[in-house]
Scaffold this active site. Structure first.
Site, PDB file in Angstrom:
ATOM      1  CB  VAL A  24      -2.336 -44.234 -20.292  1.00  0.00           C
ATOM      2  CG1 VAL A  24      -2.750 -45.646 -20.683  1.00  0.00           C
ATOM      3  CG2 VAL A  24      -2.930 -43.863 -18.929  1.00  0.00           C
ATOM      4  CG  ASP A 127      -4.800 -19.993 -11.780  1.00  0.00           C
ATOM      5  OD1 ASP A 127      -5.860 -19.797 -12.406  1.00  0.00           O
ATOM      6  OD2 ASP A 127      -4.770 -20.408 -10.611  1.00  0.00           O
ATOM      7  CD  GLU A 187     -11.334   0.297 -25.015  1.00  0.00           C
ATOM      8  OE1 GLU A 187     -11.914  -0.719 -24.626  1.00  0.00           O
ATOM      9  OE2 GLU A 187     -11.090   0.529 -26.211  1.00  0.00           O
TER      10      GLU A 187
HETATM   11  O1  F6P Z   1      -6.361 -22.530  -9.884  1.00  0.00           O
HETATM   12  C1  F6P Z   1      -7.360 -22.582 -10.846  1.00  0.00           C
HETATM   13  C2  F6P Z   1      -8.563 -21.781 -10.409  1.00  0.00           C
HETATM   14  O2  F6P Z   1      -9.543 -21.854 -11.427  1.00  0.00           O
HETATM   15  C3  F6P Z   1      -8.296 -20.316 -10.064  1.00  0.00           C
HETATM   16  O3  F6P Z   1      -8.194 -19.504 -11.198  1.00  0.00           O
HETATM   17  C4  F6P Z   1      -9.466 -19.997  -9.186  1.00  0.00           C
HETATM   18  O4  F6P Z   1      -9.192 -18.910  -8.326  1.00  0.00           O
HETATM   19  C5  F6P Z   1      -9.646 -21.283  -8.426  1.00  0.00           C
HETATM   20  O5  F6P Z   1      -9.107 -22.316  -9.228  1.00  0.00           O
HETATM   21  C6  F6P Z   1     -11.073 -21.612  -8.095  1.00  0.00           C
HETATM   22  O6  F6P Z   1     -11.078 -22.774  -7.351  1.00  0.00           O
HETATM   23  P1  F6P Z   1     -12.376 -23.665  -7.103  1.00  0.00           P
HETATM   24  O7  F6P Z   1     -12.728 -24.334  -8.405  1.00  0.00           O
HETATM   25  O8  F6P Z   1     -11.944 -24.638  -6.078  1.00  0.00           O
HETATM   26  O9  F6P Z   1     -13.466 -22.725  -6.689  1.00  0.00           O
END
Ligand code: F6P
Length: 323
Positions: A24, A127, A187
């Site tokens: 923005v 991710d 571990e």
């Molecule tokens: O892609 C991000 C993420 O948090 C992943 O790590 C996870 O598997 C997924 O989204 C969970 O998705 P939702 O919030 O739709 O359950």
């Protein structure tokens, strides 16, 4: 280009607000009006867009989530859905769209771009599985949340001489688990890219126990075949396999909602401004990311549907450090 739209799509990631703010304000600085679409692609389809002034994005940088709302939008997978979105953009004289999101969201970007709309993606997902960016917005915060949990669990593990399984998010990518595992002194780390069998996990824990350790931590990614549920079931069947008594904690969505770290705010600000710069330079159909600490663009066609591989040296490092 007088007007652009911005939206956040897919799972929310800490730093998305900072990216919206940068788009923005970067847009305003270049004389471009920025419209925010609510709830991801659904807002484009429904025409739920509102002009955002510099002031509208004040005070949001330090908050997690996305003030525009996010969604995983099935209707945008259809040509009709995308055509409807294009109609809304045309009606508002919006000449380009910036999509802040991860893999699924950038697949939507590419589909929209292929229908003639100038689109720029901004790499954002906890991710960190997107090709085209060394790191993505939100992953640093997610790792830090996981790390804080690991540090706390170790305190209790040491007090009771227990082992803890900690499961992190990450869909089919083990990056968050691996980095939190290394930083947290785990571990064992179990990730989809390097499966470890329950027997191997048990052996590592047994060796740690026999070496006199008072605690043991196994960090496991949700996408691993041997995820927390499977490992817990295995250890219920083999209660004496490790020496330790075992407890499991699944972190889940707590990793997504934290206030963004400084690293995520800075990354989001750089990538958001980078998206505006890319559009001004005439680039479209690209993802804005960071490589070797430089903001770069990569054609969406080169990144969609792919998963960034994990550096195998990091996995080896986790093993060496667990000694
Ligand atoms: O892609 C991000 C993420 O948090 C992943 O790590 C996870 O598997 C997924 O989204 C969970 O998705 P939702 O919030 O739709 O359950």
């Amino acid at each position: 280009m007088r007007r652009i739209a911005v939206l956040t799509s897919g799972g929310d990631a800490p730093g998305m607000n900072a990216a919206i703010r940068a788009i923005v304000r970067g847009g305003a600085d270049a004389g471009i009006e920025v419209f925010g679409a609510r709830n991801g692609y659904s807002g484009l389809i429904a025409g739920d867009l509102a002009y955002l002034s510099r002031r509208d994005v004040g005070g949001i940088m330090q908050t997690g989530g996305t003030f525009l709302g996010s969604a995983r939008c099935q209707a945008f997978h259809t040509v009709e859905g995308r055509q409807q979105a294009i109609g809304r953009l045309t009606a508002l004289d919006i000449g380009a769209v910036v999509v802040i999101g991860g893999n699924g969201s950038q697949t939507g970007s590419q589909a929209l771009f292929q229908m003639g709309v100038p689109v720029v993606g901004v790499a954002s997902t906890i991710d960190n599985d997107l090709e085209g960016s060394d790191v993505t917005i939100g992953v640093d915060t997610a790792i830090n949340v996981a790390l804080e949990a690991i540090d706390r669990l170790r305190v209790t593990a040491t007090s009771h001489r227990r082992a803890f399984l900690v499961e992190t998010m990450g869909r089919s990518c083990g990056y968050v688990a691996l980095m939190a595992g290394i930083a947290g002194g785990a571990e064992v780390v179990v990730i989809p890219e390097r499966e470890v069998s329950p027997d191997q996990v048990a052996q590592e824990l047994r060796e740690a126990y026999d070496r006199g350790k008072r605690h043991a931590l196994v960090v496991v990614a949700e996408g691993a075949h041997n995820n927390a549920r499977k490992l817990v079931a295995h250890f219920e069947d083999h209660p004496d396999a490790t020496g330790f008594r075992l407890r499991a904690t699944i972190l889940g969505h707590v990793q997504r909602g934290a206030a963004p770290t400084a690293a995520d705010r800075l990354l989001a600000t750089r990538l958001g401004q980078g998206a505006v710069r890319a559009l001004l330079a005439g680039e479209q159909g690209v993802l804005v990311g960071v490589r070797h600490d430089q903001v770069v663009t990569t054609p969406l066609a080169d990144i969609v549907g792919r998963q960034k591989p994990i550096d195998r040296h990091l996995f080896e490092l986790a093993g060496i450090m667990a000694g």
